[in-house]
Scaffold this active site. Sequence first.
Site, short mmCIF file in Angstrom:
data_model
loop_
_atom_site.label_atom_id
_atom_site.label_comp_id
_atom_site.label_asym_id
_atom_site.label_seq_id
_atom_site.Cartn_x
_atom_site.Cartn_y
_atom_site.Cartn_z
N HIS A 209 -27.14 4.71 -45.72
CA HIS A 209 -25.83 5.29 -46.02
C HIS A 209 -25.40 6.27 -44.94
CE1 HIS A 209 -26.14 3.40 -49.88
NE2 HIS A 209 -27.21 4.09 -50.21
N GLY B 42 -31.63 6.74 -50.89
CA GLY B 42 -32.04 5.68 -50.00
C GLY B 42 -31.35 5.78 -48.65
N HIS C 264 -24.63 -0.47 -52.41
CA HIS C 264 -25.83 -1.25 -52.10
C HIS C 264 -25.53 -2.75 -52.17
CE1 HIS C 264 -27.01 2.55 -54.17
NE2 HIS C 264 -27.70 2.68 -53.05
N PRO D 135 -8.04 -21.57 -23.23
CA PRO D 135 -6.97 -21.44 -24.23
C PRO D 135 -5.57 -21.53 -23.64
CG PRO D 135 -8.67 -19.77 -24.55
CD PRO D 135 -8.97 -20.44 -23.25
N MET E 95 -4.68 -21.33 -17.23
CA MET E 95 -3.54 -22.15 -17.62
C MET E 95 -2.90 -22.84 -16.42
SD MET E 95 -0.66 -19.28 -18.56
CE MET E 95 -0.28 -17.90 -17.46
#
Length: 546
Positions: free
Chosen positions: A61, A58, A219, A531, A475
Site C-alpha cells: 500500500h 500489510g 487488496h 502506421p 509514410m
Amino acid sequence: MYQFFVDQKQNLVNEAIDGALMSSPYPNLARLALGPQTRVVVRRDWDKSQVALISGGGSGHEPAHIGFVGKGMLTAAVCGDIFASPSVDAVLHAIINVTGPAGCLLIVKNYTGDRLNFGLAAEKARLLGYEVAMVIVRDDIALADNPQPRGIAGTALVHKVAGFAAEQGRTLSDVTAAAQQAIEATASIGLAFSPCHVPGEVRDDRVPPGHSELGMGIHGEPGASTLATQNSRRIVDELSQRLQRVSGDGPLALLVNNLGGFSQLEMAVLTREVLRSTLGKRVTLLVGPATLVSALDMKGFSLSVLRLDPERDAALRASVEAAGWPGVSIPQPPVTLAAEPIATQTSFTPSENAGAAAVLTTVCQTLIGLESELNQLDARVGDGDTGSTFAAGSRALLHACEARQLPLDNPAALLSVVGEQLAAVMGGSSGVLLSILFTAAGQRLQQGDPLPEALTAGLERLQHYGGARVGDRTMIDALAPAFAALLAGEGLSVAAAAAKEGADSTSRMQKAGAGRASYLNAQSLDGVKDPGAWAVQQVFAALASR
C-alpha cells in the site's frame, strides 16, 4: 504469470523498506534491529515525551505506512508481508520501543487480521504497564449495508489529524478523541478498472473490458457493483453523489488517491471532475492527486472526504516531515491570461466546391475511422498516438468544411489552409511534416504547377526538413510511389496500388531510418507495417473506391 520487478520474492518487502529509507528526504527514520521478519520503522528523533502514534498493516500500500512516519504524523509503522497483517510480536515491539509515559495510540484499518494482531499486542502491552489506546478506521462507504466497513485511503487523513494533536503535546485521551472524531467525519469510496497484480499470483481479470468495479477493495476484493463505463465524468458523478449523501453540510477536505496504476494525466482529469461537481464546491482543502494508500499497481483511484472544523483544518494545513504526505492545497479555478493570437498567414474567402468537399470528407472520415487501429499499430513500433493525432487533424478539417469555413473552390489556398490547420491541431512530428507538404504544395499551385507536380514538390520539402527517404520505414514509403503514379498521369486506382505496395514493403524492413521505430530492433519491427504508411494506403484506397 505476471512478472514483478523483484530479485527474490521473499526479500521484496525488506528490500523495499531499505529503498524507502535510503531515498527519504528526511533523515529521521530508522528500522528497529529485530531481524528480517519483524519490520518496524520508527522516528529517529523521537524522545517519548509525547503520545506515540503507531499504524501499519500489510505491505503493498506504499507509501502507506512508512511514508507517514515522521514529525507531525506517525511515530512508527509496522509492515507485514504483501497484503498480510504484521504479527502480534512485531506490533508489540513497536509499542515498547516508542511508548513513554504519555502513552501510545494504535491507528488500525478495519480488517480482521489487523484488528486481531494490533488488538492482542495492545492487550499484552497493557499487561506490561504501557498505556495504549486503539482506534479503527472504517471509512469505506461502497458497501452500504456492510456492518464492518473497510479502512482505506481516509486512514491517511486520520494519521494527519492525530499526528497534529500529538505534536501539540496533548494527552492520550485527547489524541484518541481527535482521531476518533476524524474517523467519524471521514468517508471514502474507490473504483478500479482492474485488480492489482500480487507477486507470484495469477491476475484476476474479472472486470470486463470497458467496465469498472465500484468499491473494489485495496487488496483486490470484489466491490459493490460493476459499472458499464470507464468514462471519467460518469464515474466521478456516481462517486461524488455517494459521498455527498454521507458528508453532511459544510466545508470538506478532499483526498484524491491513486491506487497505483493511473497516470498523472488521468488523475488530473479526475480531480478536475470532482472539483467541478456539487461535492467539489464544498472542498476548501485538497490533498493530492497523489498516491497515498495504494494497492500495488491497481488501475484505480479513491476519493476521501473529511468534514472540516477549525481543529481539523489546522491539522491538515500543518507541515510535517513525512515523505508520503504531499501537503494540502486550496482549490482554485484555472486561470487564463489574454494572449495575442498569431495572425492567419493565408488570406482567403470561403467558397464552395462539391468535388473538393467530397475528397476532403472522404480523407477525414477514413482517418477518423482508423483511429483505434492506427493507435494499436503504432503502439507496436512507436508511442501509440498516430491514430489520435491523425484523427485530431481530420476532425478539425471536417468541422471547418461542414461549417463552410474553407476556400474549397481555390485549390492553392485550400492546401495552404489545410497546412496551417494541421500544424495547429496535430501534435508531434506528423502534423508538422504534413503541414510542410500541404503548405509547399499550395505555394506551387499558386505559381501555376499542376496538382501532381505540386504534391511532389511538397513531398520533396517534407523530405528536406524531415530527413527521411524511401526505405526509411515511414509514410514516405507509401506517399512517394503514390505521388509518382499521379505524376505519371495514372489514376487513383494505380496510385492506391502503389501506396499499398509501398506500405507493405515497410513490414519487411528490418531497420527504420527515421521516427521512433528507428530506436527498435529488427525483431520488434518484423512483420509490422509503418502506421503512417498504412494510413496513406487506406486513404488512397478510400479515394480510389469513391
